[in-house]
Design a protein around this motif. Structure first.
Motif, PDB file in Angstrom:
ATOM      1  N   ARG A  49     119.631   5.672  -1.960  1.00  0.00           N
ATOM      2  CA  ARG A  49     120.532   6.812  -2.133  1.00  0.00           C
ATOM      3  C   ARG A  49     119.787   8.015  -2.706  1.00  0.00           C
ATOM      4  O   ARG A  49     120.040   9.155  -2.299  1.00  0.00           O
ATOM      5  CB  ARG A  49     121.706   6.435  -3.055  1.00  0.00           C
ATOM      6  N   TRP A  50     118.869   7.767  -3.643  1.00  0.00           N
ATOM      7  CA  TRP A  50     118.077   8.858  -4.211  1.00  0.00           C
ATOM      8  C   TRP A  50     117.172   9.479  -3.152  1.00  0.00           C
ATOM      9  O   TRP A  50     116.964  10.690  -3.131  1.00  0.00           O
ATOM     10  CB  TRP A  50     117.260   8.307  -5.378  1.00  0.00           C
ATOM     11  N   PHE A  51     116.629   8.658  -2.265  1.00  0.00           N
ATOM     12  CA  PHE A  51     115.825   9.167  -1.150  1.00  0.00           C
ATOM     13  C   PHE A  51     116.672  10.048  -0.236  1.00  0.00           C
ATOM     14  O   PHE A  51     116.194  11.086   0.258  1.00  0.00           O
ATOM     15  CB  PHE A  51     115.240   7.996  -0.354  1.00  0.00           C
ATOM     16  N   ASP A  52     117.902   9.630   0.029  1.00  0.00           N
ATOM     17  CA  ASP A  52     118.770  10.441   0.896  1.00  0.00           C
ATOM     18  C   ASP A  52     119.024  11.818   0.299  1.00  0.00           C
ATOM     19  O   ASP A  52     119.073  12.824   1.020  1.00  0.00           O
ATOM     20  CB  ASP A  52     120.104   9.715   1.115  1.00  0.00           C
ATOM     21  N   GLU A  53     119.186  11.899  -1.037  1.00  0.00           N
ATOM     22  CA  GLU A  53     119.400  13.194  -1.680  1.00  0.00           C
ATOM     23  C   GLU A  53     118.149  14.070  -1.606  1.00  0.00           C
ATOM     24  O   GLU A  53     118.256  15.293  -1.453  1.00  0.00           O
ATOM     25  CB  GLU A  53     119.791  12.986  -3.148  1.00  0.00           C
ATOM     26  N   LYS A  54     116.973  13.464  -1.691  1.00  0.00           N
ATOM     27  CA  LYS A  54     115.736  14.235  -1.656  1.00  0.00           C
ATOM     28  C   LYS A  54     115.379  14.679  -0.244  1.00  0.00           C
ATOM     29  O   LYS A  54     114.945  15.823  -0.032  1.00  0.00           O
ATOM     30  CB  LYS A  54     114.587  13.412  -2.254  1.00  0.00           C
ATOM     31  N   GLN A  55     115.533  13.808   0.734  1.00  0.00           N
ATOM     32  CA  GLN A  55     115.117  14.136   2.105  1.00  0.00           C
ATOM     33  C   GLN A  55     116.174  14.908   2.874  1.00  0.00           C
ATOM     34  O   GLN A  55     115.845  15.679   3.774  1.00  0.00           O
ATOM     35  CB  GLN A  55     114.761  12.851   2.860  1.00  0.00           C
ATOM     36  N   ARG A  56     117.456  14.699   2.562  1.00  0.00           N
ATOM     37  CA  ARG A  56     118.555  15.424   3.212  1.00  0.00           C
ATOM     38  C   ARG A  56     118.482  15.317   4.737  1.00  0.00           C
ATOM     39  O   ARG A  56     118.580  16.304   5.460  1.00  0.00           O
ATOM     40  CB  ARG A  56     118.555  16.882   2.796  1.00  0.00           C
ATOM     41  N   GLY A  57     118.277  14.098   5.200  1.00  0.00           N
ATOM     42  CA  GLY A  57     118.276  13.852   6.636  1.00  0.00           C
ATOM     43  C   GLY A  57     116.973  14.152   7.336  1.00  0.00           C
ATOM     44  O   GLY A  57     116.866  13.951   8.548  1.00  0.00           O
ATOM     45  N   ASN A  58     115.959  14.658   6.623  1.00  0.00           N
ATOM     46  CA  ASN A  58     114.668  14.965   7.239  1.00  0.00           C
ATOM     47  C   ASN A  58     113.659  13.903   6.813  1.00  0.00           C
ATOM     48  O   ASN A  58     113.149  13.918   5.683  1.00  0.00           O
ATOM     49  CB  ASN A  58     114.192  16.348   6.798  1.00  0.00           C
ATOM     50  N   PRO A  59     113.333  12.949   7.676  1.00  0.00           N
ATOM     51  CA  PRO A  59     112.438  11.857   7.277  1.00  0.00           C
ATOM     52  C   PRO A  59     111.002  12.283   7.051  1.00  0.00           C
ATOM     53  O   PRO A  59     110.197  11.503   6.541  1.00  0.00           O
ATOM     54  CB  PRO A  59     112.543  10.866   8.444  1.00  0.00           C
TER      55      PRO A  59
END
Length: 368
Positions: A129-139
């Protein structure tokens, strides 16, 4: 107190006070963390740092006593590592949600960075979930640990041939979209400038004569010359000749009584006025005002030329004279207006504060 006299100065032996000192220090840390001083920003510890220090002190003292009780002659405390201590004496704590392994025994744990102590563990679901907040859909965004600044290693499943082809096409479309969009904007501006230039020529020369001139002209010359007209008008509008004249007159106004009367450099007591900062030119230089003034200049020039110089036969000369007259009149008005605003600022006075006089209430008698 009994201290170790071993040849290794940091060694702990049976009966010395090192375990008690560590345990007392852990007790003091616990009391200090709960005191009012620890809540100030300057002296505070994070929850992770406090727990790591407290657990390390408690576990180190317990490990020393257990090893000496089992028959070891001495214990080198400087050779301890925090990882074995935490595995034996502490519980995993997630640095995202602060949950422990007792809260959810089925949760997956991860250690994705170089952090040590209790901050090295994190729930895999919390980390995702923390990764999703940081990347915002951009892998493609790189993510780093907020504490040790280690870049996380991310492993994505391999793409199949079809998905790889679609992904390559999507990246190519993203790159081409910027080029196409920029080309569309530039093209729209160019053809808008060509159209405005043609309309300006017919407005200045007259509809019939201007149309004939455009038909006889070389197409390449029209494609290059017509767009220059609006950009030339904008550049001409950006020339602030009024500022130069106004500053020159302000410097030389004291030598001429007419200018001194017009600019009013002295107050009623014959004292020089202060020189406030003139910010009106910044207000007049707004982009919208420059564009509107530049695009409407041919219309005003034509109107002034036809009204003030009807005897001039050449339409071009008539428009030039009308435009110069319009610019001159408008400049004089702006100079006068800005100078009056400047004088208002120069003569500004800041009044002393006067305490308001409160009126007596009707309900309270003023005298006996």
């Amino acid at each position: 107190m009994k201290y170790s006299n071993h040849k290794f100065g940091n060694a702990s032996v049976m009966g010395d006070s090192k375990p008690q000192i560590l345990r007392a220090f852990a007790h003091w840390i616990d009391q200090w963390q709960n005191s009012q001083y620890s809540y100030t920003e300057r002296y505070s510890l994070t929850a992770q740092s406090f727990k790591a220090l407290f657990v390390t002190l408690q576990s180190t003292s317990s490990l020393i006593e257990d090893l000496l009780f089992e028959g070891y002659n001495y214990v080198l405390t400087s050779c301890f590592q925090s990882d074995p201590l935490e595995r034996h004496f502490s519980k995993r704590t997630c640095w995202v949600c602060f949950g422990t392994e007792d809260d959810d025994t089925s949760a997956l744990w991860s250690r994705p960075c170089r952090c040590r102590g209790t901050t090295k563990w994190v729930h895999d679901s919390c980390l995702q979930r923390w990764f999703d907040e940081k990347q915002r859909g951009n892998p493609t965004v790189r993510v780093f640990c907020p504490q040790c600044n280690t870049e996380y290693t991310i492993d994505y499943p391999a793409l199949g041939p079809l998905l790889l082809l679609i992904d390559s096409g999507d990246k190519m479309i993203n790159k081409l979209s910027n080029v196409v969009a920029a080309g569309g904007v530039i093209g729209s501006l160019y053809w808008s400038a060509v159209t405005f230039g043609a309309i300006s020529v017919m407005q200045v020369m007259g509809h019939k004569q201007g149309f004939e001139m455009l038909e006889k002209a070389d197409p390449l010359f029209l494609l290059v010359g017509l767009p220059v007209i609006p950009f030339g008008l904008i550049l001409a509008k950006m020339i602030r000749w009024e500022d130069y004249i106004l500053n020159l007159w302000r410097k030389n106004s004291q030598s001429c009584w007419i200018l001194r009367k017009f600019f009013g450099e002295y107050d009623s007591e014959n004292r020089p006025l202060r020189q406030p900062e003139d910010t009106s030119q910044n207000d007049l230089n707004s982009s919208t005002r420059v564009l509107c003034g530049a695009f409407t200049l041919p219309t005003f020039a034509t109107a002034f030329g036809n009204y003030l110089f009807p005897k001039v036969e050449s339409p071009l000369k008539r428009v030039i004279l009308g435009g110069a007259t319009f610019i001159l009149i408008k400049g004089v008005i702006q100079i006068y207006y800005r100078q009056q605003q400047y004088l208002r600022l120069a003569r500004r006075q800041i009044k002393d504060f006067v305490e308001p006089i409160s009126k007596p209430s009707d309900d309270i008698p003023t005298s006996l």
